[in-house]
Design an enzyme around this catalytic site. Structure first.
Site, short mmCIF file in Angstrom:
data_model
loop_
_atom_site.label_atom_id
_atom_site.label_comp_id
_atom_site.label_asym_id
_atom_site.label_seq_id
_atom_site.Cartn_x
_atom_site.Cartn_y
_atom_site.Cartn_z
N GLY A 240 20.30 61.32 33.86
CA GLY A 240 21.19 62.30 33.24
C GLY A 240 21.31 62.09 31.75
N GLY B 275 22.70 64.76 29.28
CA GLY B 275 24.06 65.25 29.46
C GLY B 275 24.99 64.84 28.33
N GLN B 276 26.26 65.26 28.45
CA GLN B 276 27.22 65.03 27.38
C GLN B 276 27.34 63.53 27.06
OE1 GLN B 276 31.33 65.51 28.34
NE2 GLN B 276 31.97 65.83 26.22
N ASP C 154 15.86 62.71 32.70
CA ASP C 154 16.70 63.86 33.06
C ASP C 154 15.82 64.87 33.80
OD1 ASP C 154 19.66 64.83 31.68
OD2 ASP C 154 18.52 66.31 32.80
N ILE C 155 16.46 65.71 34.57
CA ILE C 155 15.71 66.78 35.26
C ILE C 155 15.36 67.90 34.27
CG2 ILE C 155 17.75 68.07 36.04
CD1 ILE C 155 16.25 68.46 38.73
N ASP D 36 14.14 63.79 38.77
CA ASP D 36 15.13 64.40 39.66
C ASP D 36 15.64 63.25 40.54
OD1 ASP D 36 16.42 65.56 41.77
OD2 ASP D 36 14.89 67.08 42.18
N TYR E 35 33.45 67.55 44.01
CA TYR E 35 33.12 66.53 43.00
C TYR E 35 33.96 65.27 43.25
CZ TYR E 35 32.97 64.50 38.23
OH TYR E 35 32.84 63.69 37.14
N LYS F 250 32.95 61.45 44.23
CA LYS F 250 33.32 60.30 43.39
C LYS F 250 33.97 59.20 44.23
CE LYS F 250 31.41 61.33 39.71
NZ LYS F 250 30.26 60.51 39.31
C1 AKB Z 1 35.16 67.31 34.89
O1 AKB Z 1 36.02 67.98 34.30
O2 AKB Z 1 34.65 67.64 35.97
C2 AKB Z 1 34.76 65.98 34.28
C3 AKB Z 1 35.55 64.84 34.85
C4 AKB Z 1 36.98 64.71 34.55
O3 AKB Z 1 35.00 64.01 35.51
N1 AKB Z 1 34.90 66.02 32.87
#
Ligand code: AKB
Length: 318
Positions: A10, A13-14, A36-37, A54, A144, A148
């Site tokens: 990644g 990414g940011q 990165d992909i 990937d 998400y 996590k």
């Molecule tokens: C998101 O907003 O999904 C991320 C995070 C808080 O992990 N920036």
């Protein structure tokens, strides 16, 4: 530990883009393989080794780790919260499938240390919202967040079962001037700067009174490297550190920007991301990170806003 060779997933990414730069200046350009992909920015491609990867493809990951003699992986590839609600299957496949591949390849090929970031998204509506403790209710309501929590547990399992050194931070929303975030709920805290500079207006997708924990990128990178370089004996939690830096409402952020750009106007039109934001904490108790590896943030709200505007204005204005 003397790091030989680092792989970053990644990397476009940011966080990935700035992490690669920081790692290369610390460990040498040639020792940090950025993957990165998506195609990587020219600055990353030109400064050191890169590869298309990937993370859901275990064989390709294993081949790269073997060929580049990798001993440390920063696994930054992930689908964030808002995209995860639109594409839950993709979020599960990338976030859990990718992490499982990284941990398995690490176990099989003797990678010594893994960085596996978690997020404030691991918390949910039943978690205490103020001074959220290190040990608390982890019952997220987003896909998400589910990935996590599962990722934290998977990392702990590989540590217990196979002795893998897996570390991670529950990142707050990250604010940065180099690469835009994509698909997160906290993205408004970055977009607002771009729109304030370019158009003097921003329509924010959460309410003005929405308070979330945030961190400025220089602090975020510093925290990541501090944790990865900390003595293993000092780390009790290892794979899921709470981290606090800034906490402010969207309205307070807009007001801080307006102190520099007086004609800036922010409107609020909450969408589906409001519900995600409402399920997360407002302030974080990070005493474990402070005690176990000496974490201390440097930027406050005004310092972050001044630095963001100083970096972005010459690039965007005109
Ligand atoms: C998101 O907003 O999904 C991320 C995070 C808080 O992990 N920036």
């Amino acid at each position: 530990m003397t790091t030989k060779r680092i792989l970053v997933t990644g990397a476009g990414g940011q966080i990935g883009t700035e992490l690669v730069t920081a790692l290369r200046s610390r460990y040498g350009d040639a020792n940090v393989v950025a993957t990165d992909i998506q195609p990587l920015p020219a600055a990353i491609r030109e400064a050191g080794p890169t590869a298309r990867l990937d993370v859901t493809q275990a064989d390709a990951l294993a081949e790269l780790v073997r060929r580049c003699d990798i001993d440390t992986i920063y696994h930054m590839a992930a689908i964030l919260s808002a995209t995860g609600e639109e594409k839950p299957r993709l979020a599960w496949n990338v976030n859990i499938g990718g992490l499982y591949n990284v941990l398995e390849v690490a176990r099989e090929l003797g990678v010594r240390r893994i960085y596996n970031p978690s997020s404030i998204a691991a918390f949910g509506p039943e978690t205490p919202k103020v001074d959220t403790p290190q040990e608390t209710v982890l019952r997220p309501t987003t896909m998400y967040g589910v990935t996590k929590v599962a990722g934290e547990m998977l990392g702990a399992y590989y540590h217990r079962r196979y002795g893998l050194d897996v570390r991670g931070i529950r990142y707050p929303g990250v604010i940065s001037s180099e690469t835009l975030p994509g698909g997160g709920t906290t993205d408004y805290a970055v977009e607002i700067f771009y729109e304030a500079i370019r158009h003097r207006r921003y329509t924010c997708f959460v309410r003005a009174d929405t308070v979330l924990p945030m961190i400025y990128m220089p602090d975020c990178i510093r925290a990541t490297l501090m944790l990865m370089e900390a003595d293993a004996e000092r780390l009790i939690h290892a794979a899921e550190y709470n981290l606090a830096s800034l906490s402010f409402s969207a309205g307070e952020l807009a007001a801080a920007i307006a102190r520099h750009i007086p004609d800036f106007v922010c409107e609020y039109r909450p969408d589906f991301r409001q519900q995600i934001a409402d399920s997360w904490p407002q302030t974080i108790d990070d005493s474990a990170a402070r005690m176990e590896w000496g974490w201390q943030p440097e930027y406050d709200l005004d310092g972050m806003v001044a630095d963001m505007l100083a970096k972005l204005t010459p690039r965007l204005a005109g």
